[in-house]
Write a protein that holds these residues in place. Structure first.
Motif, PDB file in Angstrom:
ATOM      1  N   LEU A  70       0.829  -1.219   0.000  1.00  0.00           N
ATOM      2  CA  LEU A  70       0.000   0.000   0.000  1.00  0.00           C
ATOM      3  C   LEU A  70       0.860   1.264   0.000  1.00  0.00           C
ATOM      4  O   LEU A  70       1.808   1.370   0.774  1.00  0.00           O
ATOM      5  CB  LEU A  70      -0.927   0.020   1.220  1.00  0.00           C
ATOM      6  CG  LEU A  70      -2.088  -0.969   1.200  1.00  0.00           C
ATOM      7  CD1 LEU A  70      -2.862  -0.897   2.527  1.00  0.00           C
ATOM      8  CD2 LEU A  70      -3.029  -0.690   0.038  1.00  0.00           C
ATOM      9  N   ARG A  71       0.502   2.229  -0.826  1.00  0.00           N
ATOM     10  CA  ARG A  71       1.254   3.487  -0.870  1.00  0.00           C
ATOM     11  C   ARG A  71       0.546   4.612  -0.128  1.00  0.00           C
ATOM     12  O   ARG A  71       1.164   5.589   0.266  1.00  0.00           O
ATOM     13  CB  ARG A  71       1.443   3.946  -2.326  1.00  0.00           C
ATOM     14  CG  ARG A  71       2.315   3.049  -3.145  1.00  0.00           C
ATOM     15  CD  ARG A  71       2.538   3.634  -4.538  1.00  0.00           C
ATOM     16  NE  ARG A  71       3.021   2.607  -5.440  1.00  0.00           N
ATOM     17  CZ  ARG A  71       4.285   2.212  -5.525  1.00  0.00           C
ATOM     18  NH1 ARG A  71       5.200   2.791  -4.791  1.00  0.00           N
ATOM     19  NH2 ARG A  71       4.644   1.250  -6.355  1.00  0.00           N
ATOM     20  N   THR A  72      -0.784   4.511   0.010  1.00  0.00           N
ATOM     21  CA  THR A  72      -1.529   5.663   0.535  1.00  0.00           C
ATOM     22  C   THR A  72      -2.054   5.452   1.969  1.00  0.00           C
ATOM     23  O   THR A  72      -2.562   6.396   2.568  1.00  0.00           O
ATOM     24  CB  THR A  72      -2.726   6.021  -0.380  1.00  0.00           C
ATOM     25  OG1 THR A  72      -3.602   4.893  -0.417  1.00  0.00           O
ATOM     26  CG2 THR A  72      -2.275   6.350  -1.785  1.00  0.00           C
ATOM     27  N   GLY A  73      -1.962   4.240   2.496  1.00  0.00           N
ATOM     28  CA  GLY A  73      -2.483   3.967   3.841  1.00  0.00           C
ATOM     29  C   GLY A  73      -1.450   4.283   4.916  1.00  0.00           C
ATOM     30  O   GLY A  73      -0.251   4.354   4.637  1.00  0.00           O
ATOM     31  N   HIS A  74      -1.936   4.496   6.139  1.00  0.00           N
ATOM     32  CA  HIS A  74      -1.024   4.794   7.252  1.00  0.00           C
ATOM     33  C   HIS A  74      -0.731   3.585   8.123  1.00  0.00           C
ATOM     34  O   HIS A  74       0.400   3.344   8.499  1.00  0.00           O
ATOM     35  CB  HIS A  74      -1.608   5.911   8.132  1.00  0.00           C
ATOM     36  CG  HIS A  74      -1.293   7.259   7.597  1.00  0.00           C
ATOM     37  ND1 HIS A  74      -1.725   8.421   8.179  1.00  0.00           N
ATOM     38  CD2 HIS A  74      -0.570   7.634   6.522  1.00  0.00           C
ATOM     39  CE1 HIS A  74      -1.278   9.450   7.475  1.00  0.00           C
ATOM     40  NE2 HIS A  74      -0.590   8.997   6.472  1.00  0.00           N
ATOM     41  N   ARG A  75      -1.809   2.865   8.481  1.00  0.00           N
ATOM     42  CA  ARG A  75      -1.619   1.740   9.400  1.00  0.00           C
ATOM     43  C   ARG A  75      -2.536   0.593   9.007  1.00  0.00           C
ATOM     44  O   ARG A  75      -3.683   0.834   8.639  1.00  0.00           O
ATOM     45  CB  ARG A  75      -1.968   2.142  10.840  1.00  0.00           C
ATOM     46  CG  ARG A  75      -1.008   3.140  11.410  1.00  0.00           C
ATOM     47  CD  ARG A  75      -1.481   3.684  12.751  1.00  0.00           C
ATOM     48  NE  ARG A  75      -0.543   4.698  13.189  1.00  0.00           N
ATOM     49  CZ  ARG A  75       0.640   4.438  13.731  1.00  0.00           C
ATOM     50  NH1 ARG A  75       0.993   3.193  13.956  1.00  0.00           N
ATOM     51  NH2 ARG A  75       1.453   5.409  14.069  1.00  0.00           N
ATOM     52  N   VAL A  76      -2.041  -0.614   9.130  1.00  0.00           N
ATOM     53  CA  VAL A  76      -2.834  -1.807   8.833  1.00  0.00           C
ATOM     54  C   VAL A  76      -3.161  -2.461  10.177  1.00  0.00           C
ATOM     55  O   VAL A  76      -2.287  -3.018  10.843  1.00  0.00           O
ATOM     56  CB  VAL A  76      -2.048  -2.773   7.912  1.00  0.00           C
ATOM     57  CG1 VAL A  76      -2.878  -4.011   7.608  1.00  0.00           C
ATOM     58  CG2 VAL A  76      -1.622  -2.060   6.623  1.00  0.00           C
ATOM     59  N   LEU A  77      -4.452  -2.340  10.574  1.00  0.00           N
ATOM     60  CA  LEU A  77      -4.874  -2.822  11.900  1.00  0.00           C
ATOM     61  C   LEU A  77      -5.669  -4.115  11.745  1.00  0.00           C
ATOM     62  O   LEU A  77      -6.663  -4.156  11.013  1.00  0.00           O
ATOM     63  CB  LEU A  77      -5.748  -1.766  12.588  1.00  0.00           C
ATOM     64  CG  LEU A  77      -5.178  -0.336  12.694  1.00  0.00           C
ATOM     65  CD1 LEU A  77      -6.218   0.609  13.315  1.00  0.00           C
ATOM     66  CD2 LEU A  77      -3.909  -0.325  13.522  1.00  0.00           C
TER      67      LEU A  77
END
Ligand SMILES: C[S@@+](CC[C@H](N)C(=O)[O-])C[C@H]1O[C@@H](n2cnc3c(N)ncnc32)[C@H](O)[C@@H]1O
Length: 386
Positions: A53-60
């Motif tokens: 992913l290039r645009t996401g901040h955190r994968v929860l």
């Protein structure tokens, strides 16, 4: 393997682009908010998402959902979870939270109670407490609590994915890497035309363009993620995913990426940052006024992110800069699509061109726009002029 909800957070305004990315990677979109997208998958899927992913901040990754009226109920619910299966007794855990519950005035209290529940449980089962604190470079547990509904996530990213690791020298008012990636996605630039970036500052837009044009996963640049510190981390799966991503990197770009800035120091910083991202050889840097930036024939996009007076510079002084950008677009960039990213729409009007698209973004809390101008060549050029 168990599929659970995966919540990917992002900066305000970026969700539509994150959604596109998720769909293109084959993940379903379960719901969308202004600052995140919910999808579903296994814990293994989170490795792929963090990498690509290039645009996401955190994968929860969702662990549990339960109801809790107050902090004691939260402590009890967390004590039921087998933390010893996720966190080593000699490990380190950080708790982050987003809380809107009538019984809580300070979310820091929630973090402490959750951390206590986790380390007490591990001590009881393994005879030793892991360390804990505010650093997000190892295991991170995230609590999302609204009224009496609580969702508990493993933050598999740890540090935000916007920290790619290449920006060694930030310069003034740099764009967040994830925002730059979303802005490039919004422009629909696909590497088939040139990418011209006057006023490049620390080079974020040019670097993100080079990474996207090469199809180089931004996650390849980082060597630390939250998931790596969880018990059962599958190192061989991670190595396979990295190898696969590396095999998909293009050998070369079939366009030119040109980045310039009036300040020699900014150009030097941008060059160093590009070197850290492994794309220095793909970007032609020069120190010059934006209006002197080379615009080769063949078309493409020209993207500028001038100051807009919120964080530096005076608005009055900037009026002539914006007027000049309009002249540069009209006189030197025919056959290109021009983009202006700004947080000041009054200044944007000084460009004197009619924008055909306006896309809303937020930069450090400031509402911004990406304005698109078609800069027609030859006889069609009159159409674009106001
Ligand atoms: C808002 S910053 C760009 C930030 C950049 N997007 C980044 O991520 O670092 C604006 C940049 O425009 C540059 N600049 C200001 N006036 C200029 C001019 N006349 N010609 C070229 N660059 C100029 C400044 O030096 C500054 O680096």
């Amino acid at each position: 393997m168990v599929k659970n909800r995966i919540l990917i957070t992002c900066a305000k305004g970026i969700a539509p682009f994150l959604k596109e990315e998720l769909l293109s990677l084959g993940f379903p979109v379960l719901s969308e908010t202004i600052a995140g997208i919910a999808t579903e998958g296994t814990i293994d899927d989170t490795l792929r998402l963090n990498l690509l992913l290039r645009t996401g901040h955190r994968v929860l990754f969702l662990l549990e959902e339960f109801t809790a009226q107050d902090a004691d109920a939260l402590y009890r619910a967390l004590s039921e979870i087998a933390w010893e299966e996720y966190i080593a007794e000699d490990g380190y855990v950080c708790v982050t939270s987003s809380v809107e519950s009538p019984s809580i005035r300070d979310s820091r209290y929630v973090n402490v109670r959750c951390k206590d529940a986790i380390v007490d449980r591990i001590k009881e089962n393994r005879g030793r407490r892991p360390d804990s604190g505010p650093n997000q470079d190892r295991v991170v547990v995230n609590v999302y609590w609204r009224d009496d509904c609580c969702s508990l996530y493993l933050d598999t990213s740890g540090e935000s994915l916007s920290r790619r690791g290449y920006r060694k020298i930030p310069m003034t008012a740099p764009m967040q890497e994830t925002l730059a990636a979303a802005v490039i996605r919004a422009s629909r630039w696909d590497g088939s035309g040139h990418f011209i970036n006057p006023m490049c500052g620390s080079g974020t837009l040019a670097i993100e363009a080079a990474l996207a044009g090469l199809n180089k996963a931004s996650g390849l640049l980082r060597d630390n993620y939250g998931f790596m510190h969880l018990k059962g981390f599958k190192e061989s799966l991670w190595n396979d995913l990295r190898a696969q991503a590396k095999s998909q990197v293009k050998k070369a770009l079939h366009c030119r990426i040109i980045a310039t800035d009036i300040r020699r120091k900014a150009v030097e910083a941008a060059r160093k940052n590009a070197a850290a991202a492994g794309v220095e050889h793909l970007i032609e840097f020069a120190a010059c006024d934006y209006s002197e930036t080379t615009v080769p024939g063949g078309g493409g996009i020209v993207m500028v992110n001038p100051e807009y007076g919120e964080r530096m510079g005076k608005i009055k002084e900037l009026e002539s800069v914006y007027r000049g950008i309009g002249d540069y677009f009209k006189q030197k960039c025919r056959g290109y699509t021009g983009y202006l990213f700004t947080g000041n729409l009054d200044l944007a009007k000084k460009v004197g061109l009619r924008a055909q698209r306006r896309i809303a973004f937020f930069n450090g809390g400031i509402e911004c726009r990406l304005l698109e101008y078609e800069l027609y060549e030859g006889s069609r050029k009159k159409k674009s002029l106001v």
